[in-house]
Design a protein around this motif. Structure first.
Motif, mmCIF file in Angstrom:
data_model
loop_
_atom_site.group_PDB
_atom_site.id
_atom_site.type_symbol
_atom_site.label_atom_id
_atom_site.label_comp_id
_atom_site.label_asym_id
_atom_site.label_seq_id
_atom_site.Cartn_x
_atom_site.Cartn_y
_atom_site.Cartn_z
ATOM 1 N N ASN A 99 24.859 -28.614 -20.770
ATOM 2 C CA ASN A 99 24.208 -29.516 -19.816
ATOM 3 C C ASN A 99 24.687 -30.941 -20.093
ATOM 4 O O ASN A 99 23.970 -31.741 -20.708
ATOM 5 C CB ASN A 99 22.686 -29.418 -19.948
ATOM 6 N N PRO A 100 25.900 -31.290 -19.649
ATOM 7 C CA PRO A 100 26.448 -32.616 -19.946
ATOM 8 C C PRO A 100 25.571 -33.773 -19.475
ATOM 9 O O PRO A 100 25.509 -34.809 -20.143
ATOM 10 C CB PRO A 100 27.799 -32.608 -19.223
ATOM 11 N N ALA A 101 24.882 -33.607 -18.350
ATOM 12 C CA ALA A 101 24.039 -34.695 -17.847
ATOM 13 C C ALA A 101 22.889 -34.989 -18.807
ATOM 14 O O ALA A 101 22.592 -36.156 -19.108
ATOM 15 C CB ALA A 101 23.503 -34.347 -16.462
ATOM 16 N N ALA A 102 22.228 -33.934 -19.304
ATOM 17 C CA ALA A 102 21.128 -34.124 -20.250
ATOM 18 C C ALA A 102 21.640 -34.684 -21.571
ATOM 19 O O ALA A 102 21.007 -35.554 -22.183
ATOM 20 C CB ALA A 102 20.398 -32.804 -20.477
ATOM 21 N N ILE A 103 22.782 -34.186 -22.024
ATOM 22 C CA ILE A 103 23.382 -34.683 -23.267
ATOM 23 C C ILE A 103 23.709 -36.165 -23.146
ATOM 24 O O ILE A 103 23.405 -36.968 -24.034
ATOM 25 C CB ILE A 103 24.653 -33.873 -23.604
ATOM 26 N N TYR B 296 32.678 -35.104 -28.104
ATOM 27 C CA TYR B 296 32.380 -35.451 -26.713
ATOM 28 C C TYR B 296 33.222 -34.623 -25.748
ATOM 29 O O TYR B 296 32.721 -34.145 -24.725
ATOM 30 C CB TYR B 296 32.640 -36.937 -26.480
ATOM 31 N N ASP B 297 34.490 -34.461 -26.064
ATOM 32 C CA ASP B 297 35.358 -33.696 -25.174
ATOM 33 C C ASP B 297 34.890 -32.248 -25.074
ATOM 34 O O ASP B 297 34.888 -31.661 -23.990
ATOM 35 C CB ASP B 297 36.799 -33.762 -25.680
ATOM 36 N N ALA B 298 34.473 -31.686 -26.210
ATOM 37 C CA ALA B 298 33.980 -30.308 -26.206
ATOM 38 C C ALA B 298 32.669 -30.182 -25.439
ATOM 39 O O ALA B 298 32.385 -29.140 -24.841
ATOM 40 C CB ALA B 298 33.800 -29.815 -27.637
ATOM 41 N N LEU B 299 31.865 -31.245 -25.440
ATOM 42 C CA LEU B 299 30.584 -31.244 -24.729
ATOM 43 C C LEU B 299 30.737 -31.630 -23.260
ATOM 44 O O LEU B 299 29.754 -31.639 -22.517
ATOM 45 C CB LEU B 299 29.610 -32.215 -25.405
ATOM 46 N N ASN B 300 31.954 -31.989 -22.864
ATOM 47 C CA ASN B 300 32.250 -32.393 -21.491
ATOM 48 C C ASN B 300 31.538 -33.694 -21.108
ATOM 49 O O ASN B 300 30.998 -33.834 -20.010
ATOM 50 C CB ASN B 300 31.902 -31.291 -20.492
ATOM 51 N N VAL B 301 31.550 -34.641 -22.046
ATOM 52 C CA VAL B 301 31.047 -35.985 -21.793
ATOM 53 C C VAL B 301 32.084 -36.973 -22.324
ATOM 54 O O VAL B 301 33.025 -36.590 -23.017
ATOM 55 C CB VAL B 301 29.682 -36.240 -22.473
ATOM 56 N N ARG B 302 31.899 -38.235 -21.993
ATOM 57 C CA ARG B 302 32.774 -39.280 -22.522
ATOM 58 C C ARG B 302 31.948 -40.504 -22.854
ATOM 59 O O ARG B 302 30.837 -40.696 -22.340
ATOM 60 C CB ARG B 302 33.860 -39.650 -21.517
ATOM 61 N N ALA B 303 32.507 -41.351 -23.695
ATOM 62 C CA ALA B 303 31.849 -42.603 -24.048
ATOM 63 C C ALA B 303 32.238 -43.698 -23.066
ATOM 64 O O ALA B 303 33.321 -43.688 -22.478
ATOM 65 C CB ALA B 303 32.232 -43.021 -25.464
ATOM 66 N N LEU C 196 38.296 -45.482 -23.335
ATOM 67 C CA LEU C 196 37.545 -44.314 -23.789
ATOM 68 C C LEU C 196 37.445 -43.216 -22.736
ATOM 69 O O LEU C 196 36.962 -42.119 -23.031
ATOM 70 C CB LEU C 196 36.126 -44.741 -24.196
ATOM 71 N N ALA C 197 37.906 -43.494 -21.531
ATOM 72 C CA ALA C 197 37.668 -42.587 -20.401
ATOM 73 C C ALA C 197 38.189 -41.177 -20.641
ATOM 74 O O ALA C 197 37.593 -40.203 -20.190
ATOM 75 C CB ALA C 197 38.279 -43.164 -19.129
ATOM 76 N N GLY C 198 39.312 -41.050 -21.347
ATOM 77 C CA GLY C 198 39.889 -39.732 -21.568
ATOM 78 C C GLY C 198 39.603 -39.151 -22.934
ATOM 79 O O GLY C 198 40.235 -38.164 -23.333
ATOM 80 N N ASN C 199 38.655 -39.743 -23.670
ATOM 81 C CA ASN C 199 38.354 -39.314 -25.042
ATOM 82 C C ASN C 199 39.614 -39.314 -25.908
ATOM 83 O O ASN C 199 39.772 -38.464 -26.798
ATOM 84 C CB ASN C 199 37.704 -37.926 -25.054
ATOM 85 N N PRO D 221 28.464 -38.014 -18.278
ATOM 86 C CA PRO D 221 28.920 -36.627 -18.091
ATOM 87 C C PRO D 221 30.225 -36.586 -17.308
ATOM 88 O O PRO D 221 30.461 -37.410 -16.418
ATOM 89 C CB PRO D 221 27.776 -35.985 -17.295
ATOM 90 N N LEU D 222 31.069 -35.631 -17.644
ATOM 91 C CA LEU D 222 32.321 -35.425 -16.924
ATOM 92 C C LEU D 222 32.129 -34.349 -15.857
ATOM 93 O O LEU D 222 31.129 -33.625 -15.847
ATOM 94 C CB LEU D 222 33.424 -35.011 -17.900
#
Length: 208
Positions: A16-20, A82-89, A122-125, A187-188
């Protein structure tokens, strides 16, 4: 009780990338290392860690050690997580009401400019791009003034943000606090990656 809490977190944060992203943004908002480590640890443990380690390109024991909430994680591993969780900073200006004081050399709208520069990097981790952007932002300042504001020794700033080492999260947070910046997590877009099973070891394929 611990098992129950872990199961609840698993239901909330697993795949759940949005919640993360929302949770980690809150944990990063004060540039506090303990809060940030706690957030990273809870999100990591809510996943199937063996499969998360595979997606992050890290060993399972390395993932537990790095994000167990006790050590100061390095940027490269945070970006892999972050990349594994499908999110970015991303980076945004901090709330001006928090009473922080910028180094005197900073112009009034510098925080916005630095935030945009760091967010783009940071967009692409990508670790290399992130480190170079941190170097440019840190060294655009009067480093002596920045050292006083961040409570980091001047030579440590040059070493940590010189573009050749993997900076620890605590020093990035101190830098951001001095420059009135803070992390956000975004979230990505969904990827075609099979969902991770629930907590525990992944099931073995039949016949193996």
């Amino acid at each position: 009780m611990l098992t129950s809490n872990k199961a609840i977190l698993g239901e909330l944060f697993r795949d759940n990338p949005a919640a993360i992203a929302s949770y980690l943004t809150e944990k990063m908002s004060e540039n506090d290392l303990d809060a940030a480590r706690t957030g990273l640890s809870l999100v990591m443990q809510a996943q199937n860690v063996q499969m998360l380690a595979r997606d992050a390109g890290l060993r399972r024991d390395t993932l537990y050690k790095t994000f167990g909430g006790r050590i100061d994680p390095h940027l490269s591993r945070i970006l892999k997580l972050y990349d594994a969780l499908n999110v970015r900073a991303g980076v945004v200006p901090a709330n001006p009401s928090d009473g922080l004081t910028r180094p005197s050399s900073m112009i009034a709208d510098a925080s916005n400019s630095f935030a945009e520069q760091l967010t783009k990097a940071l967009a692409g981790n990508c670790f290399n791009e992130a480190v170079l952007a941190l170097r440019e932002v840190a060294f655009s300042q009067n480093v002596s003034a920045l050292a006083r504001a961040s409570a980091i020794q001047r030579r440590t700033i040059y070493k940590t943000f010189g573009g050749t080492v993997d900076p620890q999260l605590s020093r990035i947070l101190k830098l951001f606090k001095a420059m009135q910046l803070r992390f956000v997590v975004v979230p990505l877009l969904p990827r075609s990656r099979p969902p991770r099973p629930k907590l525990g070891r992944p099931l073995k394929a039949s016949g193996t």
